[in-house]
Design a protein around this motif. Sequence first.
Motif, mmCIF file in Angstrom:
data_model
loop_
_atom_site.group_PDB
_atom_site.id
_atom_site.type_symbol
_atom_site.label_atom_id
_atom_site.label_comp_id
_atom_site.label_asym_id
_atom_site.label_seq_id
_atom_site.Cartn_x
_atom_site.Cartn_y
_atom_site.Cartn_z
ATOM 1 N N ILE A 2 -6.075 -3.577 1.747
ATOM 2 C CA ILE A 2 -5.002 -3.067 0.878
ATOM 3 C C ILE A 2 -5.150 -3.631 -0.531
ATOM 4 C CG2 ILE A 2 -2.495 -3.233 0.471
ATOM 5 C CD1 ILE A 2 -2.150 -2.789 3.519
ATOM 6 N N ALA A 15 -4.610 -0.788 8.353
ATOM 7 C CA ALA A 15 -5.269 -1.425 7.201
ATOM 8 C C ALA A 15 -4.745 -2.849 7.047
ATOM 9 C CB ALA A 15 -4.986 -0.627 5.934
ATOM 10 N N GLU A 33 -6.765 7.289 1.670
ATOM 11 C CA GLU A 33 -6.430 6.877 3.046
ATOM 12 C C GLU A 33 -7.612 7.147 3.978
ATOM 13 O OE1 GLU A 33 -5.939 8.075 6.945
ATOM 14 O OE2 GLU A 33 -5.887 9.629 5.389
ATOM 15 N N GLY A 45 -0.983 -2.473 8.179
ATOM 16 C CA GLY A 45 -0.116 -1.338 7.880
ATOM 17 C C GLY A 45 -0.092 -0.363 9.048
ATOM 18 N N ILE A 46 0.648 0.730 8.920
ATOM 19 C CA ILE A 46 0.780 1.698 10.014
ATOM 20 C C ILE A 46 -0.591 2.173 10.503
ATOM 21 C CG2 ILE A 46 1.752 3.969 10.668
ATOM 22 C CD1 ILE A 46 4.035 2.237 9.875
ATOM 23 N N CYS A 47 -1.514 2.396 9.568
ATOM 24 C CA CYS A 47 -2.850 2.896 9.934
ATOM 25 C C CYS A 47 -3.770 1.782 10.400
ATOM 26 C CB CYS A 47 -3.481 3.619 8.753
ATOM 27 S SG CYS A 47 -3.858 2.492 7.401
ATOM 28 N N CYS A 77 0.849 -1.185 0.000
ATOM 29 C CA CYS A 77 0.000 0.000 0.000
ATOM 30 C C CYS A 77 0.886 1.236 0.000
ATOM 31 C CB CYS A 77 -0.919 0.030 1.228
ATOM 32 S SG CYS A 77 -1.976 1.490 1.227
ATOM 33 N N ARG A 78 0.660 2.127 -0.966
ATOM 34 C CA ARG A 78 1.429 3.384 -0.956
ATOM 35 C C ARG A 78 0.462 4.568 -1.090
ATOM 36 N NH1 ARG A 78 2.595 5.525 -5.702
ATOM 37 N NH2 ARG A 78 2.016 4.445 -7.588
ATOM 38 N N ILE A 79 -0.647 4.397 -0.375
ATOM 39 C CA ILE A 79 -1.672 5.421 -0.473
ATOM 40 C C ILE A 79 -1.337 6.645 0.386
ATOM 41 C CG2 ILE A 79 -4.038 5.779 0.398
ATOM 42 C CD1 ILE A 79 -4.825 3.337 -1.311
ATOM 43 N N CYS A 80 -0.553 6.460 1.452
ATOM 44 C CA CYS A 80 -0.159 7.650 2.217
ATOM 45 C C CYS A 80 1.332 7.604 2.527
ATOM 46 C CB CYS A 80 -0.980 7.786 3.502
ATOM 47 S SG CYS A 80 -0.324 6.870 4.900
ATOM 48 N N CYS A 136 3.448 0.597 2.934
ATOM 49 C CA CYS A 136 3.404 -0.525 3.863
ATOM 50 C C CYS A 136 3.328 -1.820 3.072
ATOM 51 C CB CYS A 136 2.184 -0.420 4.781
ATOM 52 S SG CYS A 136 2.202 1.054 5.808
ATOM 53 N N ARG A 196 -8.352 -2.233 -2.216
ATOM 54 C CA ARG A 196 -8.195 -0.819 -2.548
ATOM 55 C C ARG A 196 -7.389 -0.660 -3.836
ATOM 56 N NH1 ARG A 196 -6.941 2.491 2.923
ATOM 57 N NH2 ARG A 196 -4.971 1.406 2.787
ATOM 58 N N MET A 241 2.864 7.625 5.300
ATOM 59 C CA MET A 241 3.339 6.869 6.473
ATOM 60 C C MET A 241 3.911 5.542 5.980
ATOM 61 S SD MET A 241 0.617 7.629 9.484
ATOM 62 C CE MET A 241 -0.860 6.938 8.751
ATOM 63 N N GLY A 242 3.468 5.152 4.779
ATOM 64 C CA GLY A 242 3.970 3.928 4.146
ATOM 65 C C GLY A 242 5.041 4.296 3.147
HETATM 66 FE FE1 SF4 Z 1 -1.467 2.420 3.264
HETATM 67 FE FE2 SF4 Z 1 -2.185 2.758 5.785
HETATM 68 FE FE3 SF4 Z 1 0.349 2.201 5.124
HETATM 69 FE FE4 SF4 Z 1 -0.705 4.590 4.551
HETATM 70 S S1 SF4 Z 1 -0.357 3.720 6.600
HETATM 71 S S2 SF4 Z 1 0.547 3.340 3.227
HETATM 72 S S3 SF4 Z 1 -2.800 4.025 4.037
HETATM 73 S S4 SF4 Z 1 -1.447 0.865 4.872
#
Ligand code: SF4
Length: 698
Positions: A84, A79, A205, A75-77, A55-58, A63, A87, A60-61
Amino acid sequence: MDDVKSEAPKVAAAKSIDPAALEMLLHADECGIETAFHRADHMKPCPIGETGACCRICSMGPCRLVGKDAESKVGICGADLPTIAARHFARQVAGGVSAHSDHGRDMAMTLHAVASGEAPGYKIKDEQKLAAVAGYMGIATAGREVNEIGLDVANKALEQFGQPFGEIIYTRRATPKRQELWKKLKLTPRAIDREVAEVMHRTHEGVDLDAENILKSALRCSLADGWGGAMLSTDISDILFGTPSPLSSEVNLGVLKDDQVNVIVHGHEPTLSAMLVEASRDPVLIAEAKAAGAEGINLAGICCTSNEILMRYGIPAAGNFLHQELAVLTGAVEAMVVDVQCIMQALGPLAQRFHTQLITTSPKAKIPGAVHVEFDEHRAPETAAEIMRMAIANYKNRGPIHIPDYHEPLIAGFSHEYLNYMQGGFHRGSFRPLNDAIIAGRIRGLAGVVGCNNVRVTQDEGIVEMIKNFIARDVMVVVTGCAATAGAKAGYLSPEILDAAGPGLREVMEAIGIPPVLHLGSCVDNSRILTVLTQVATEGGLGEDIDELPAVGLCPEWMCEKAIAIGTYFAASGAHVIFGVSSPVKASSVATRLMTKGWEEMVGGDLEFIPDWDEMLARSLELIDEKRAALKLKPYDPSQFGDSGDSPYFAAIRDYLASQDEIETVGTPIYPLAEGHSHDHEHTHDGSGHTHAEGDDR
Ligand code: SF4
Ligand code: BF8
């Protein structure tokens, strides 16, 4: 050709089943030039992204959920893997829908300009189709001028993209049962742009975090393509350039001419390419080409622009997606004119190593190294002539050329309208004969073999394997896009292929007078398949909806987001769909289950990914036979058929001729009296074992 020659990678035969491609890949080696085939060897797909686990939607990743316990990681959030993967898949659908639909919007804009008298060079060519489309849209036609109706149709089409309320009007062309189901599930798309925007929003996100719900939005979005943008695109192209009817032409790189100005159109839209067809036949421009030392102007196509002008004007196809670089490598292409979609950036630097002028024409698509001649429908004939003159002027710059001598004959140009007509004539057209043949078991089922080339698998192999095996087992096949070109290159769209069909299918095809593999056009013309399936479903005797038909859709060599959008709208319309290569949601067993069992329970269709050709075929036949059983049709039994129709007659003549090798035949038989092609090199139809003679190097 340059100093890296000694390091040129050697290309294995596993790259393609097309002998023209293999010859050109060897030529590339000799020239020290790399193509996508070569680059694929040293750029392996990222296993994390490939399977939907990244996931490279935000920021923070990105991820990456990997490892044995990936399905329990987040992932960090927070998810999880299903979210993932879903999406990412939904965004692929939205990407594909936007591409097809933006193409559809441009067609509607062109119709608007034509009907307003602002696009000299174009006119409404198919008034009957205009009337039919006006009918679907509830637009009055009686006593009205053609352009007046055309303007209303264009405006109605344009409304479909951004209307604030209501539903996409073409969804009313689905079976009543399907329309009801979509309504119940809230899957009826509302406006094309809205569905795309909503998927992008939901997959931002922190919005829709439920895989099932995300995938449901992907289904609705895809329907805005199949029953929206793509269907509008097909219809408006037919209105402007004519609804296709069968014609013959040729396919493969051998259609390029060593003594003519070769112009290749590549991309997807028919607007400029139709004008280039006119320009290539303009006596003034032909005289200019002759004055430049050429024998004339030769127009050919690649990808779906090719299909658009093949279907309507019989312009030969130089190849499919993976032939684009190979065409430039011939050194014989004066201009490659591109618009949008499936155009490799590699063409820019590659064209600079030859005399080929790469010409971009869409304001949406520029390529470093290309000359930009912007196309504007308000001055289309001038633009087409300007491009032709650039190509003619470039003829003198040709260096050594290498055109592989492979060119197969093909029949293209089938449309829903023509199939109707073939089964009963102008006044009594229907799908009754086809339905009856399916019910009787002469035709086991229907298969759509569509989509791309993908350098990760042997070019054309999966597509041709499916076509060959389906028709041998009495499954009637329709093809579109690069799959149609692949089938044609292997001889499966030739007028002589009836002999490769199973006994029942052959009888029916002989009786109706159509071949067993029908070229229905470009990728937006997959909407023609939706129309055909809907009519088969409503004709009677095979249930009431697409999900009851013994039919399957395949995209063995899928490559891009448009293919994903197409697969999804077929599934949402009730079809079982099988893709090859690899699954973009493979990492998540939950997402995989949602798109197979989950979708089947919800909409009757599903989307499976099966990379192995044998398994793909076996699964397809299993699905077809399961549907036959559910409809309580006779089980498929090929031994019952084959004694009627013309085939036994021709077989008897063939046997006789074989015993009398001195006999002379007079005239041209409708069906071949001898095996193989009446072509300038030997050929077999086994899909892999081409026995073409060595191409000449010229
Ligand atoms: Fe994706 Fe969540 Fe990781 Fe952001 S923190 S890249 S939305 S999984
Ligand atoms: O729209 S089949 S490679 S050319 S995407 Fe592209 Fe795939 Fe070919 Fe036509 Ni369709």
